[in-house]
Design a protein around this motif. Structure first.
Motif, PDB file in Angstrom:
ATOM      1  N   ASP A  26       0.400  -0.678   0.209  1.00 61.11           N
ATOM      2  CA  ASP A  26       0.370   0.033  -0.397  1.00 61.11           C
ATOM      3  C   ASP A  26       0.899   1.250  -0.222  1.00 61.11           C
ATOM      4  OD1 ASP A  26      -2.029  -1.864   0.664  1.00 61.11           O
ATOM      5  OD2 ASP A  26      -2.217  -1.511   2.483  1.00 61.11           O
ATOM      6  N   GLN A  27       2.458   1.546  -0.591  1.00 59.65           N
ATOM      7  CA  GLN A  27       3.237   2.329  -0.062  1.00 59.65           C
ATOM      8  C   GLN A  27       3.280   3.093  -1.500  1.00 59.65           C
ATOM      9  OE1 GLN A  27       6.230   1.911   2.345  1.00 59.65           O
ATOM     10  NE2 GLN A  27       4.847   0.862   3.981  1.00 59.65           N
ATOM     11  N   PHE A  28       2.433   2.614  -2.724  1.00 61.25           N
ATOM     12  CA  PHE A  28       2.641   3.283  -3.642  1.00 61.25           C
ATOM     13  C   PHE A  28       3.104   4.421  -3.270  1.00 61.25           C
ATOM     14  CE2 PHE A  28       1.108   4.830  -7.531  1.00 61.25           C
ATOM     15  CZ  PHE A  28       2.245   4.655  -8.389  1.00 61.25           C
ATOM     16  N   GLU A  29       4.308   5.498  -4.482  1.00 60.91           N
ATOM     17  CA  GLU A  29       4.434   6.716  -4.539  1.00 60.91           C
ATOM     18  C   GLU A  29       4.327   7.417  -5.853  1.00 60.91           C
ATOM     19  OE1 GLU A  29       6.639   7.955  -0.077  1.00 60.91           O
ATOM     20  OE2 GLU A  29       7.873   7.260  -2.241  1.00 60.91           O
ATOM     21  N   ILE A  30       3.652   8.765  -6.131  1.00 56.63           N
ATOM     22  CA  ILE A  30       4.498   9.897  -7.435  1.00 56.63           C
ATOM     23  C   ILE A  30       5.203  10.286  -7.507  1.00 56.63           C
ATOM     24  CG2 ILE A  30       1.261   9.178  -7.717  1.00 56.63           C
ATOM     25  CD1 ILE A  30       1.450  12.443  -7.454  1.00 56.63           C
ATOM     26  N   SER A  31       6.050  10.323  -8.216  1.00 53.01           N
ATOM     27  CA  SER A  31       6.981  11.295  -8.603  1.00 53.01           C
ATOM     28  C   SER A  31       7.127  12.349  -9.454  1.00 53.01           C
ATOM     29  CB  SER A  31       8.774  10.922  -8.579  1.00 53.01           C
ATOM     30  OG  SER A  31       8.514   9.626  -7.306  1.00 53.01           O
TER      31      SER A  31
END
Ligand code: FES
Ligand SMILES: [Fe+2]
Length: 341
Positions: free
Chosen positions: A316-321
């Motif tokens: 659940d730790q998906f991040e956008i850059s």
């Protein structure tokens, strides 16, 4: 890219502590997950050994310093400054050869003591530059125990868009987040720079007062430089806009020196120096006081971030850059490569 789950980079000098911490009392500190014990010999040489007695794992930091040797507090094995066991009270005759605890290379530089955590001989220069300890660069030091990953701290320092928000109450100004910037990304050397120039701007008191630029239209140029896994230098060059053609060489450098304790806790050493008002201690005190408030904002932010991350599953730790994360992403990719090479 690297995150809290990435192995540490061992072949590197890390700040082990401040010189004044190394004395004739044993003290313990865990670095890169390894419990260590530190002291100074009677001649003043700093010593670092594994803290775990090889007999039954008693902490040597809970033992006795006898001359230049440590006598284990459990069954009395005696270790010299190289970590060799030189006496076993329970055994007659000479001490068995080749037993002992690991010793680590240390190097002192001004108020800092660095430790080489790699297995081989140290093969790199100290990472933060020669200005540290130079009397022409008066400085103050701080230490924080940061309950967060050192990778997140490096990324924080390479992403100055956070100044306008996380530091809105201290040294962030609203124009900082959208100011133009340049990048110098050297994958070969593992050196990553973000150079942000804000002009015209008004400097916050921490810089305006010592540089006598209060109420003056100024140029604020800040370079964040990831120099090594253990060293991040923030160079500040601030001057009046009217001096732009020939800016004075007034420099401020903050060496942020993260030494991982564990994957999610960091010894955060700071050495904050300048090359002007060299004799004026009130400038040192003023800048230290003002900056401490901002550093605490970073620490609180990173602590909250780490706490949240540790409470949710990895999936659940998906991040956008964002585009402004380019330097941080390049640094984290390099760090992953260096850690797993
Ligand atoms: S544990 Fe150190 S001498 Fe036994
Ligand atoms: Fe910050």
């Amino acid at each position: 890219m690297a995150d809290r789950n990435t192995p540490f980079v061992f072949d590197c000098w890390y700040a082990a502590g401040f010189s004044h911490e190394f004395g004739r009392d044993l003290f313990a500190r865990t670095i890169l997950g390894k419990p260590l014990v530190f002291y100074r010999t009677q001649d003043g040489a700093p010593v670092a050994l594994s803290d775990r007695c090889v007999h039954r794992s008693f902490p040597l930091s809970h033992s006795t310093l006898d001359g230049d040797t440590i006598v284990c507090g459990y069954h009395g094995l005696r270790f010299d400054p190289e970590g060799a066991c030189i006496e076993v009270p329970a055994q007659q005759g000479p001490c068995p050869a080749g037993i002992g605890v690991r010793s680590y290379a240390l190097r002192e530089q001004g108020p800092l003591v660095w430790i080489w955590m790699g297995d081989g001989e140290p093969d790199a220069d100290l990472p933060a530059g020669e200005w540290i300890g130079d009397p022409q660069w008066p400085a103050s030091q701080q230490y924080y125990h940061l309950p967060a990953s050192y990778v997140a701290l490096h990324e924080n320092l390479l992403d100055l868009t956070h100044l306008s928000f996380l530091h809105a109450g201290t040294f962030g100004t609203p124009d900082f987040a959208c100011a133009p910037y340049d990048l110098e990304l050297d994958e070969e050397r593992g050196n990553f720079k973000l150079i942000r120039t804000v002009k015209p701007t008004r400097l916050p008191p921490v810089w305006a007062e010592p540089l006598k630029l209060t109420g003056v239209d100024a140029v604020r140029q800040t370079t964040s430089e990831f120099a090594a896994p253990s060293a991040h230098l923030v160079h500040g060059h601030f001057y009046a806009l009217s001096d732009e053609a020939f800016p004075p060489d007034t420099r401020i450098i903050t060496a942020h020196l993260p030494t991982p304790e564990t994957a999610t806790t960091t010894h955060y050493f700071i050495h904050h120096g300048r090359n002007f008002a060299v004799e004026d201690d009130t400038v040192t005190d003023f800048m230290q006081q003002q900056l401490a408030a901002a550093f605490v904002e970073d620490i609180e932010g990173l602590t909250a971030l780490e706490k949240l991350a540790s409470a949710i599953p990895q999936d659940d730790q998906f991040e956008i850059s964002l585009a402004s994360d380019r330097a941080g992403v390049a640094m984290r990719r390099w760090l992953l490569k260096a850690a797993t090479a």
